[in-house]
Structures are given as C-alpha cells and as structure tokens.
Design an enzyme around this catalytic site. Structure first.
Site, short mmCIF file in Angstrom:
data_model
loop_
_atom_site.label_atom_id
_atom_site.label_comp_id
_atom_site.label_asym_id
_atom_site.label_seq_id
_atom_site.Cartn_x
_atom_site.Cartn_y
_atom_site.Cartn_z
CE LYS A 93 -2.00 -1.15 3.89
NZ LYS A 93 -1.24 -2.39 4.21
NE ARG A 109 -4.31 -1.15 10.29
CZ ARG A 109 -3.25 -0.71 9.62
NH1 ARG A 109 -3.25 0.47 9.07
NH2 ARG A 109 -2.20 -1.47 9.49
NE ARG A 138 7.87 -2.50 6.06
CZ ARG A 138 6.54 -2.55 6.16
NH1 ARG A 138 5.79 -1.95 5.26
NH2 ARG A 138 5.97 -3.19 7.15
NE ARG A 160 6.55 -0.35 9.89
CZ ARG A 160 5.41 -0.43 9.22
NH1 ARG A 160 5.31 0.15 8.03
NH2 ARG A 160 4.37 -1.06 9.71
NE ARG A 208 2.37 -5.00 11.07
CZ ARG A 208 3.42 -4.76 10.29
NH1 ARG A 208 4.62 -5.16 10.65
NH2 ARG A 208 3.26 -4.08 9.18
P1 AP5 Z 1 4.87 -1.60 1.76
O1 AP5 Z 1 4.51 -0.76 0.58
O2 AP5 Z 1 5.67 -0.99 2.85
O3 AP5 Z 1 3.57 -2.34 2.33
P2 AP5 Z 1 2.33 -1.78 3.15
O4 AP5 Z 1 1.11 -2.44 2.61
O5 AP5 Z 1 2.35 -0.28 3.19
O6 AP5 Z 1 2.67 -2.43 4.54
P3 AP5 Z 1 2.65 -1.88 6.04
O7 AP5 Z 1 3.34 -2.95 6.83
O8 AP5 Z 1 3.20 -0.50 6.15
O9 AP5 Z 1 1.15 -1.87 6.33
P4 AP5 Z 1 0.49 -1.97 7.68
O10 AP5 Z 1 -0.90 -1.73 7.28
O11 AP5 Z 1 0.73 -3.18 8.50
O12 AP5 Z 1 1.27 -0.88 8.55
P5 AP5 Z 1 0.93 0.61 8.94
O13 AP5 Z 1 2.18 1.38 8.91
O14 AP5 Z 1 -0.26 1.10 8.21
O15 AP5 Z 1 5.62 -2.90 1.17
C1 AP5 Z 1 6.13 -3.90 2.05
C2 AP5 Z 1 7.52 -4.34 1.54
O16 AP5 Z 1 7.39 -5.00 0.28
C3 AP5 Z 1 8.49 -3.19 1.31
O17 AP5 Z 1 9.78 -3.65 1.61
C4 AP5 Z 1 8.38 -2.90 -0.19
O18 AP5 Z 1 9.58 -2.37 -0.72
C5 AP5 Z 1 8.09 -4.29 -0.75
N1 AP5 Z 1 7.17 -4.26 -1.89
C6 AP5 Z 1 6.08 -3.48 -2.06
N2 AP5 Z 1 5.44 -3.80 -3.19
C7 AP5 Z 1 6.15 -4.83 -3.75
C8 AP5 Z 1 5.99 -5.61 -4.93
N3 AP5 Z 1 4.95 -5.40 -5.76
N4 AP5 Z 1 6.87 -6.60 -5.18
C9 AP5 Z 1 7.92 -6.83 -4.33
N5 AP5 Z 1 8.13 -6.11 -3.20
C10 AP5 Z 1 7.25 -5.13 -2.91
O19 AP5 Z 1 0.42 0.43 10.46
C11 AP5 Z 1 1.32 0.10 11.48
C12 AP5 Z 1 0.58 0.03 12.82
O20 AP5 Z 1 0.00 1.33 13.13
C13 AP5 Z 1 -0.60 -0.94 12.90
O21 AP5 Z 1 -0.19 -2.26 13.17
C14 AP5 Z 1 -1.42 -0.31 14.04
O22 AP5 Z 1 -0.85 -0.60 15.29
C15 AP5 Z 1 -1.27 1.18 13.79
N6 AP5 Z 1 -2.30 1.72 12.90
C16 AP5 Z 1 -2.13 2.20 11.64
N7 AP5 Z 1 -3.30 2.60 11.11
C17 AP5 Z 1 -4.25 2.37 12.04
C18 AP5 Z 1 -5.66 2.54 12.07
N8 AP5 Z 1 -6.32 3.02 11.01
N9 AP5 Z 1 -6.33 2.17 13.19
C19 AP5 Z 1 -5.66 1.70 14.26
N10 AP5 Z 1 -4.33 1.48 14.30
C20 AP5 Z 1 -3.61 1.82 13.20
#
Ligand code: AP5
Length: 219
Positions: free
Chosen positions: A13, A88, A127, A160, A171
């Site tokens: 994402k 979410r 990552r 991270r 997660r």
């Molecule tokens: P990346 O693009 O970083 O993936 P992502 O989907 O953004 O993954 P996240 O882990 O950031 O999502 P998340 O939803 O768990 O975390 P968030 O920060 O929102 O890609 C992943 C890896 O793959 C990278 O290394 C990239 O280079 C590689 N890659 C990407 N695309 C690729 C491809 N096509 N092919 C090969 N490699 C590829 O949330 C973190 C925490 O915050 C949550 O756990 C929660 O505690 C809190 N939080 C966040 N939002 C909320 C909410 N709305 N409500 C409550 N708590 C929340």
C-alpha cells in the site's frame, strides 16, 4: 480523487501510494507513518499508540480518527488524497464517511490489495525504511542503490520495530479480525476494486493507475 488503499500488512500500500502521489500529485496520508511520527515526537497520541503499534494491535478508533480527519482537513481539495492504512475498522469507516460528508465530500474508490500470507512475511522481514523522507525499500525485491542508504535523501535505512516475524503474525490476525470486514462494507457501497498485489511493483502500479485513469476519465 479520494482513494482508500485497503489490504494486509506488507501488501504494498505504501509503495503504491508513493507512486500514485508522484504520478497524479495526490496527497498521501499514511496512518502508520503519522503514528510513527507521533511516537518519535512523544506526543499524547504517540504515548497512547507506542505499545499498541509495536505489538501489532490497533490504536483506538477515536484516537486515529481524530488524527486522520485533522490531516484530511489540511489537504487542498484538488487533486485529492490517498488514505493508506485508514480506515481499518467499520467504526473508523463510518466516522470517516461522516467527517467527509460534513464538508460535502465522499470517497471515490477503495482499492483492495490482496496476496497470500507467505509472500507477505517475506516482504515485511526484508523491508527497510527511511525515517527522514519515508521512502520504502526491500532487501530482496526493491533494494536501494547503495546498501543501507536511502536513494532519495542519503539517510541511513532502518527496520521498523513491528517488522519482526512474531509481530507480523499478530498484525495479520488483527487484519483478518478487524479490517477484512471492510471489504464487504465497501463492496456493498459499490466502491471496491480488487488488485492482485503479488506481482512486481511496476505491474501493480499499472493495474492501480489503470483504475484511477478509468475513474478520472469517467468523472
Ligand atoms: P509496503 O509498501 O511498505 O507495504 P504496506 O502495505 O504499506 O505495509 P505496512 O506494513 O506499512 O502496512 P500496515 O498496514 O501493516 O502498517 P501501517 O504502517 O499502516 O511494502 C512492504 C515491503 O514490500 C516493502 O519492503 C516494499 O519495498 C516491498 N514491496 C512493495 N510492493 C512490492 C511488490 N509489488 N513486489 C515486491 N516487493 C514489494 O500500520 C502500522 C501500525 O499502526 C498498525 O499495526 C497499528 O498498530 C497502527 N495503525 C495504523 N493505522 C491504524 C488505524 N487506522 N487504526 C488503528 N491502528 C492503526
């Protein structure tokens, strides 16, 4: 254009959000990036979020909604924004809808990124991110030009705190229990488009931009 990116951790994402911002000039609001910044700055929100984020649990709905609606209010109306990681839960989706409606706005499309769990773990453990400019890399799939250094700003890359394998399992469980119901929620509103997120990043980008171009053309 107002987009939501929905999908499990590591589905890409953030990577696609960055590319869509470059391509269309949209503003990106990543709930995870915003929470990590608040944690670094040790704000009240950061203090509430720290332990939850590190453990892979969700931050309370009212806390994240207040932060995200405040962020949306600062974004210029045109060309629009991408929400990455928010909403979410169904409660967050309802609050977002009410918040946007109060200024006469609404979501145009929700892109659901799907892929299997094995690939998710491989992507997340490899990552590396830049805390300065937010760029994301992958040791296996999308490495930086110079090991450990951000291509965009030259800062050192970090892993991270929630990218450990044991936390990833939590997660994923959290995603299935709390967030996956949003797929039906948005499908019911006719807003959902599904993306196969398992291919290379350029391929996923083509699929995402194809949908955005189609919607812009029909706007
Ligand atoms: P990346 O693009 O970083 O993936 P992502 O989907 O953004 O993954 P996240 O882990 O950031 O999502 P998340 O939803 O768990 O975390 P968030 O920060 O929102 O890609 C992943 C890896 O793959 C990278 O290394 C990239 O280079 C590689 N890659 C990407 N695309 C690729 C491809 N096509 N092919 C090969 N490699 C590829 O949330 C973190 C925490 O915050 C949550 O756990 C929660 O505690 C809190 N939080 C966040 N939002 C909320 C909410 N709305 N409500 C409550 N708590 C929340």
């Amino acid at each position: 254009m107002r987009l939501i990116l929905l999908g499990p951790p590591g589905a890409g994402k953030g990577t696609q959000s960055e590319r869509m911002c470059r391509r269309y000039g949209l503003a990106a609001l990543s709930s995870g990036d915003i929470l990590r910044a608040q944690i670094r700055e040790n704000t009240e929100v950061g203090k509430t979020a720290a332990g939850l984020v590190e453990a892979g649990a969700l931050v309370p709905d009212d806390v994240i909604t207040a932060v995200m609606l405040a962020g949306i209010a600062e974004v210029p109306e045109s060309p629009g924004f991408i929400l990455d990681g928010y909403p979410r839960t169904v409660a967050q989706a309802e609050s977002l809808e009410a918040g946007l409606a109060s200024s006469g706005a609404s979501i145009d499309v929700v892109l659901e990124f799907s892929m299997d769990d094995r690939l998710i773990v491989e992507r997340i453990v490899n990552r590396r991110t830049c805390e300065k400019c937010g760029a994301t890399y992958n040791l296996k799939f999308l490495p930086p030009g110079n090991a450990g250094i951000c291509d965009q700003c030259g800062e050192s890359l970090v892993q991270r705190a929630d990218d450990r394998e044991d936390v990833i399992v939590t997660r994923l469980d959290t995603y299935r229990a709390e967030t996956a119901p949003l797929v039906q929620y948005y499908a019911g509103k006719g807003l959902l488009e599904s993306i196969d997120a398992s291919g290379p990043a350029d391929e996923v980008e083509r699929e995402v931009s194809g949908i955005v171009d189609r919607l812009c053309g029909s706007a």
